[in-house]
Motif scaffolding. Structure first.
Motif, PDB file in Angstrom:
ATOM      1  N   VAL A   1       7.446  83.255  13.528  1.00 42.40           N
ATOM      2  CA  VAL A   1       7.228  84.255  12.480  1.00 42.40           C
ATOM      3  C   VAL A   1       7.614  83.754  11.093  1.00 42.40           C
ATOM      4  O   VAL A   1       7.522  84.509  10.120  1.00 42.40           O
ATOM      5  CB  VAL A   1       7.995  85.556  12.795  1.00 42.40           C
ATOM      6  N   ALA A   2       8.053  82.494  10.997  1.00 40.52           N
ATOM      7  CA  ALA A   2       8.450  81.958   9.694  1.00 40.52           C
ATOM      8  C   ALA A   2       8.482  80.435   9.733  1.00 40.52           C
ATOM      9  O   ALA A   2       8.544  79.815  10.800  1.00 40.52           O
ATOM     10  CB  ALA A   2       9.819  82.497   9.276  1.00 40.52           C
ATOM     11  N   ILE A   3       8.476  79.851   8.544  1.00 40.46           N
ATOM     12  CA  ILE A   3       8.700  78.426   8.351  1.00 40.46           C
ATOM     13  C   ILE A   3      10.154  78.247   7.903  1.00 40.46           C
ATOM     14  O   ILE A   3      10.597  78.887   6.951  1.00 40.46           O
ATOM     15  CB  ILE A   3       7.750  77.846   7.286  1.00 40.46           C
ATOM     16  N   GLY A   4      10.894  77.373   8.590  1.00 45.44           N
ATOM     17  CA  GLY A   4      12.279  77.146   8.182  1.00 45.44           C
ATOM     18  C   GLY A   4      13.212  77.014   9.362  1.00 45.44           C
ATOM     19  O   GLY A   4      12.797  77.136  10.524  1.00 45.44           O
ATOM     20  N   GLU A   5      14.469  76.619   9.117  1.00 50.18           N
ATOM     21  CA  GLU A   5      14.992  76.766   7.787  1.00 50.18           C
ATOM     22  C   GLU A   5      14.829  75.477   7.015  1.00 50.18           C
ATOM     23  O   GLU A   5      15.012  74.384   7.529  1.00 50.18           O
ATOM     24  CB  GLU A   5      16.436  77.264   7.802  1.00 50.18           C
TER      25      GLU A   5
ATOM     26  N   GLU B   1      -0.390  77.874   3.546  1.00 45.52           N
ATOM     27  CA  GLU B   1      -1.580  77.640   4.356  1.00 45.52           C
ATOM     28  C   GLU B   1      -1.604  78.501   5.610  1.00 45.52           C
ATOM     29  O   GLU B   1      -2.689  78.900   6.068  1.00 45.52           O
ATOM     30  CB  GLU B   1      -1.657  76.161   4.732  1.00 45.52           C
ATOM     31  N   THR B   2      -0.447  78.784   6.174  1.00 45.62           N
ATOM     32  CA  THR B   2      -0.385  79.575   7.407  1.00 45.62           C
ATOM     33  C   THR B   2      -0.180  81.063   7.156  1.00 45.62           C
ATOM     34  O   THR B   2      -0.350  81.877   8.059  1.00 45.62           O
ATOM     35  CB  THR B   2       0.769  79.074   8.294  1.00 45.62           C
ATOM     36  N   GLY B   3       0.229  81.405   5.924  1.00 43.58           N
ATOM     37  CA  GLY B   3       0.518  82.803   5.620  1.00 43.58           C
ATOM     38  C   GLY B   3       1.863  83.281   6.115  1.00 43.58           C
ATOM     39  O   GLY B   3       2.148  84.484   6.101  1.00 43.58           O
ATOM     40  N   LEU B   4       2.715  82.359   6.552  1.00 44.16           N
ATOM     41  CA  LEU B   4       4.034  82.721   7.060  1.00 44.16           C
ATOM     42  C   LEU B   4       5.071  82.733   5.949  1.00 44.16           C
ATOM     43  O   LEU B   4       4.958  81.991   4.968  1.00 44.16           O
ATOM     44  CB  LEU B   4       4.477  81.737   8.148  1.00 44.16           C
ATOM     45  N   PRO B   5       6.106  83.564   6.085  1.00 44.70           N
ATOM     46  CA  PRO B   5       7.211  83.534   5.124  1.00 44.70           C
ATOM     47  C   PRO B   5       8.097  82.317   5.358  1.00 44.70           C
ATOM     48  O   PRO B   5       7.959  81.613   6.363  1.00 44.70           O
ATOM     49  CB  PRO B   5       7.962  84.838   5.422  1.00 44.70           C
ATOM     50  N   VAL B   6       9.017  82.083   4.421  1.00 49.62           N
ATOM     51  CA  VAL B   6       9.885  80.909   4.458  1.00 49.62           C
ATOM     52  C   VAL B   6      11.350  81.344   4.518  1.00 49.62           C
ATOM     53  O   VAL B   6      11.763  82.258   3.805  1.00 49.62           O
ATOM     54  CB  VAL B   6       9.670  80.021   3.222  1.00 49.62           C
ATOM     55  N   ILE B   7      12.119  80.693   5.376  1.00 54.27           N
ATOM     56  CA  ILE B   7      13.564  80.892   5.435  1.00 54.27           C
ATOM     57  C   ILE B   7      14.208  79.739   4.671  1.00 54.27           C
ATOM     58  O   ILE B   7      14.108  78.581   5.076  1.00 54.27           O
ATOM     59  CB  ILE B   7      14.069  80.926   6.889  1.00 54.27           C
ATOM     60  N   VAL B   8      14.853  80.075   3.542  1.00 54.97           N
ATOM     61  CA  VAL B   8      15.338  79.071   2.609  1.00 54.97           C
ATOM     62  C   VAL B   8      16.858  78.949   2.655  1.00 54.97           C
ATOM     63  O   VAL B   8      17.581  79.948   2.613  1.00 54.97           O
ATOM     64  CB  VAL B   8      14.884  79.407   1.173  1.00 54.97           C
ATOM     65  N   HIS B   9      17.302  77.707   2.723  1.00 62.61           N
ATOM     66  CA  HIS B   9      18.714  77.337   2.598  1.00 62.61           C
ATOM     67  C   HIS B   9      18.884  76.715   1.217  1.00 62.61           C
ATOM     68  O   HIS B   9      18.322  75.658   0.940  1.00 62.61           O
ATOM     69  CB  HIS B   9      19.078  76.344   3.708  1.00 62.61           C
ATOM     70  N   PHE B  10      19.634  77.382   0.338  1.00 60.77           N
ATOM     71  CA  PHE B  10      19.926  76.871  -1.006  1.00 60.77           C
ATOM     72  C   PHE B  10      21.436  76.838  -1.151  1.00 60.77           C
ATOM     73  O   PHE B  10      22.090  77.882  -1.128  1.00 60.77           O
ATOM     74  CB  PHE B  10      19.341  77.818  -2.057  1.00 60.77           C
ATOM     75  N   ARG B  11      22.006  75.655  -1.338  1.00 59.22           N
ATOM     76  CA  ARG B  11      23.457  75.565  -1.513  1.00 59.22           C
ATOM     77  C   ARG B  11      23.789  74.647  -2.680  1.00 59.22           C
ATOM     78  O   ARG B  11      23.331  73.516  -2.731  1.00 59.22           O
ATOM     79  CB  ARG B  11      24.133  75.051  -0.238  1.00 59.22           C
TER      80      ARG B  11
ATOM     81  N   GLY C   1       9.553  85.101   1.253  1.00 57.74           N
ATOM     82  CA  GLY C   1      10.553  84.723   2.231  1.00 57.74           C
ATOM     83  C   GLY C   1      11.929  85.229   1.869  1.00 57.74           C
ATOM     84  O   GLY C   1      12.072  86.204   1.126  1.00 57.74           O
ATOM     85  N   VAL C   2      12.938  84.546   2.404  1.00 54.61           N
ATOM     86  CA  VAL C   2      14.329  84.984   2.227  1.00 54.61           C
ATOM     87  C   VAL C   2      15.198  83.784   1.899  1.00 54.61           C
ATOM     88  O   VAL C   2      15.041  82.706   2.470  1.00 54.61           O
ATOM     89  CB  VAL C   2      14.846  85.690   3.496  1.00 54.61           C
ATOM     90  N   PHE C   3      16.108  83.981   0.956  1.00 57.36           N
ATOM     91  CA  PHE C   3      17.182  83.024   0.710  1.00 57.36           C
ATOM     92  C   PHE C   3      18.321  83.439   1.626  1.00 57.36           C
ATOM     93  O   PHE C   3      19.042  84.400   1.362  1.00 57.36           O
ATOM     94  CB  PHE C   3      17.594  83.041  -0.759  1.00 57.36           C
ATOM     95  N   HIS C   4      18.455  82.711   2.730  1.00 63.49           N
ATOM     96  CA  HIS C   4      19.341  83.156   3.793  1.00 63.49           C
ATOM     97  C   HIS C   4      20.793  82.824   3.471  1.00 63.49           C
ATOM     98  O   HIS C   4      21.087  81.884   2.717  1.00 63.49           O
ATOM     99  CB  HIS C   4      18.883  82.562   5.130  1.00 63.49           C
ATOM    100  N   SER C   5      21.707  83.608   4.035  1.00 63.27           N
ATOM    101  CA  SER C   5      23.149  83.446   3.831  1.00 63.27           C
ATOM    102  C   SER C   5      23.424  83.150   2.364  1.00 63.27           C
ATOM    103  O   SER C   5      24.066  82.157   2.011  1.00 63.27           O
ATOM    104  CB  SER C   5      23.692  82.321   4.719  1.00 63.27           C
ATOM    105  N   PHE C   6      22.989  84.032   1.514  1.00 64.03           N
ATOM    106  CA  PHE C   6      22.982  83.788   0.074  1.00 64.03           C
ATOM    107  C   PHE C   6      24.390  83.578  -0.457  1.00 64.03           C
ATOM    108  O   PHE C   6      25.284  84.404  -0.247  1.00 64.03           O
ATOM    109  CB  PHE C   6      22.319  84.956  -0.651  1.00 64.03           C
TER     110      PHE C   6
END
Length: 255
Positions: free
Chosen positions: A88-92, A120-130, A150-155
């Motif tokens: 259901v998503a690309i990531g993390e 290209e796939t239309g999927l959301p992205v799970i992003v790790h930004f630290r 998508g979501v910036f996870h564990s922000f």
């Protein structure tokens, strides 16, 4: 619908009692758990778990700390996994300038490839930004974020950066540190509209205050929504309903 949008249930930490962990999650009201990959092997393992357990969904991707080990053909396999109906998503994926385990230009190149695949796939992205914040947005290009969702996870960023992420149309994920006795996450949670918040455990890491020092698990996501309800001054059922709807809208899960 209570959803743990980020839990590494494929890790060895759960080998002995994974089914009990999922049972406890269900008993706590959790209906869905998203298991993200951090490399090719864990992405495959996440898909295998999603095939085995109805409440589990998968994401496929390569973590920035593992990007230096990724072979050029690995993204071809991530693309193949992304076609699986339980993914259901690309990531993390993302950028990590705290650990700096991979050269920054390698991280940025692979993150951009993930964003392209998501478009290209239309999927959301799970992003790790630290330790990145706004300079990471500029490095990749604000338009790349506007073209994705998508979501910036564990922000872990500032309130101002959270507001910037929301302005770009993305969600903010809150984890166990929101419940800590000494935390700066409360100010951030106040700044983010509930309609842009997702809840997650990042299991087996970042256990909520009551369980600090022990392995985290999806059942504990309840304590994060309880804290959000306290911070926002609203009923717990409203937090569960809105964050669950957010997860459903972003990832297409639940129904």
């Amino acid at each position: 619908m209570l959803v743990d949008t980020h839990a590494h249930l494929d890790f060895e930490d759960y080998e002995a009692d994974r089914e009990d962990v999922l049972r406890r999650a269900g008993e706590s009201g959790v209906r869905c758990v998203i298991v993200p990959g951090i490399d090719l092997a864990t992405s495959r393992a996440a898909v295998a778990l999603a095939e085995r357990y109805p409440m589990v969904y998968a994401a496929a991707g390569i973590h920035p700390n593992d990007s230096h080990r990724a072979a050029p053909e690995d993204m071809d396999e991530i693309r193949r996994l992304a076609e699986h109906p339980r993914v259901v998503a690309i990531g993390e994926t993302g950028l990590d300038f705290y650990r700096d385990r991979s050269p920054r230009e390698v991280q940025a190149r692979l993150f951009s490839a993930h964003l392209k695949l998501a478009r290209e796939t239309g999927l959301p992205v799970i992003v790790h930004f630290r330790n990145v914040e706004e300079n990471g947005i500029e490095m990749i290009g604000p338009d790349r974020f506007r073209e994705n969702r998508g979501v910036f996870h564990s922000f872990g960023g500032s309130s101002a950066f959270a507001e910037r992420i929301v302005e770009l149309g993305w969600y903010i994920g809150f984890t166990g540190p929101l419940t800590y006795k000494k935390t700066d996450r409360i100010e951030v949670a106040r700044a983010v509209p509930l309609e842009r918040i997702l809840v997650e455990t990042d299991s087996p890491f970042l256990s909520p205050q009551r369980h600090r020092g022990t392995r985290n698990e999806p059942a504990y996501v309840v304590e994060i929504v309880e804290k959000l309800a306290e911070i926002k001054g609203i009923d717990l059922s409203q937090v569960i309903a809105v964050t669950g709807r957010n997860a459903e809208d972003l990832f297409g899960i639940g129904g």
